[in-house]
Write a protein that holds these residues in place. Structure first.
Motif: not given
Length: 370
Positions: A271-275, A257-260, A179-193
């Motif tokens: 770990y999940l990767d959402w394309p 999300m797109g951060c490899g 129940r602790d979820v972390l969303f990670v993308c490159v710039h942290n301005t779009g997909r993760s937000q």
């Protein structure tokens, strides 16, 4: 309401010093969101003051400085400071007196503001971190944000937000909860937000959400904010932040999300990767489609987390019932059961051998204490 009218309404709303103090308490709350009752209690106010706190919070929500977390309407509202609230009034809130007879600080005196912040957070996290640790982390956050933020005016408030969340991540009793979820993308301005905003609205306090970027930029994406505002979610995003080991370690589910391969890997995490397409620079129709895609994925993830936790709880309860008969207190001399024996599976579970408990829960079933 035009942007100028909104800014005027915000200034008028925040002219009340009690609301500045309320914003500061919410900004430095270890959970990142709180109820009106909890905020009243943290200010040592009696329950009669809860109605006043709720009134002030509703006023802040109306002008976009605070957002409601979770489905609406709700019997018990959860509130969090919006990124707009942090940027526009967070520093003034930190400078406001925390209690009678304490002087107000100059918003330009960052050293004094950081000293007050250290004092506040050292008290909040006293059970798990000493003042020296809090001071080092606050200064570290301030320096890191100074390299990222264009205007130094917002630095103290952003430091308060980031340092509070990192201290909470470092000192949580249970790490790796699903129940602790972390969303990670490159710039942290779009997909993760987008994913974080949708999760906060759908799950409320059932899931703790954090976001981060491998190369965060200075501010949220304007088009993403516009699309989320249409859906009433713009207040649930946060300022872009750098990915750090402590927030990865405190998370049980990490969605990239797109951060490899830039995200550090810790054992026992999922770990999940959402394309997904990056919404940056795309027309609004594309951003709407991306938000719809992310919303569907988040709905499925929340449902899966809820179902997994329910299954684990049922398994624990069933096993507790199977073993309970072996553990019921009995007076050997008279051969009778103790009439005062507490009923229910939780009291019985508390007395069971820990090896039995852990075998029922498993690594994924460790639930975060709330």
């Amino acid at each position: 309401m035009t942007p100028d009218e909104l800014r005027s309404a915000q200034k008028l709303t925040m002219a009340n010093p009690e609301r500045l103090r309320l914003l500061a308490r919410l900004l430095t709350h270890p959970e990142g969101r709180s109820t009106a009752e909890d905020l009243a209690r943290s200010a040592a106010e009696d329950l009669a003051a809860v109605a006043d706190v709720e009134h002030d919070l509703d006023a802040l929500v109306a002008v976009g400085l605070v957002a409601v977390v979770g489905p609406m309407p709700s019997s018990t509202a959860l509130y969090r400071v919006s990124s707009r609230g942090i940027a526009r009034f967070g520093t003034a809130a930190l400078a406001a007196p925390r209690f009678p007879d304490e002087p107000a600080l100059d918003v330009r005196d960052h050293d004094a503001l950081l000293d007050r912040l250290v004092d506040t957070l050292a008290g909040t996290f006293a059970a798990n971190a000493n003042a020296g640790t809090v001071d080092r982390l606050v200064r570290e956050c301030y320096a890191a944000l100074g390299r990222q933020v264009r205007s130094s005016e917002h630095l103290p408030a952003l430091t308060a937000w980031l340092a509070t969340d990192r201290l909470a991540a470092m000192t949580e009793v249970t790490h790796g909860s699903p129940r602790d979820v972390l969303f990670v993308c490159v710039h942290n301005t779009g997909r993760s937000q987008i994913a974080a905003a949708v999760t906060r609205r759908l799950a409320g306090d059932r899931i703790r959400v954090r976001t981060a970027g491998t190369r965060p930029v200075s501010e949220p994406d304007t088009m993403t904010e516009t699309v989320l505002a249409r859906r009433g979610l713009d207040g649930l995003i946060e300022f872009p932040r750098e990915l750090t080991d402590d927030i990865v370690r405190s998370s049980g589910v990490i969605v990239t999300m797109g951060c490899g391969d830039a995200c550090p890997v810790f054992p026992g995490r999922r770990y999940l990767d959402w394309p997904l397409d990056d919404p940056a620079g795309r027309p609004i129709e594309d951003v709407e489609r991306i938000v719809d895609d992310i919303t569907a994925r988040v709905r499925a993830l929340v449902a899966e987390i809820d179902a997994t936790d329910d299954a684990v709880e049922d398994a624990v309860e069933a096993e507790a019932g199977d073993v309970a008969g072996l553990l019921v207190p009995m007076t050997a001399e008279v051969g009778r059961f103790d009439a005062a024996e507490p009923r229910g599976w939780l009291p019985r579970l508390a007395r069971r051998p820990w090896t039995v408990v852990t075998s029922a829960l498993g690594a994924r079933g460790q639930r975060k204490a709330r």
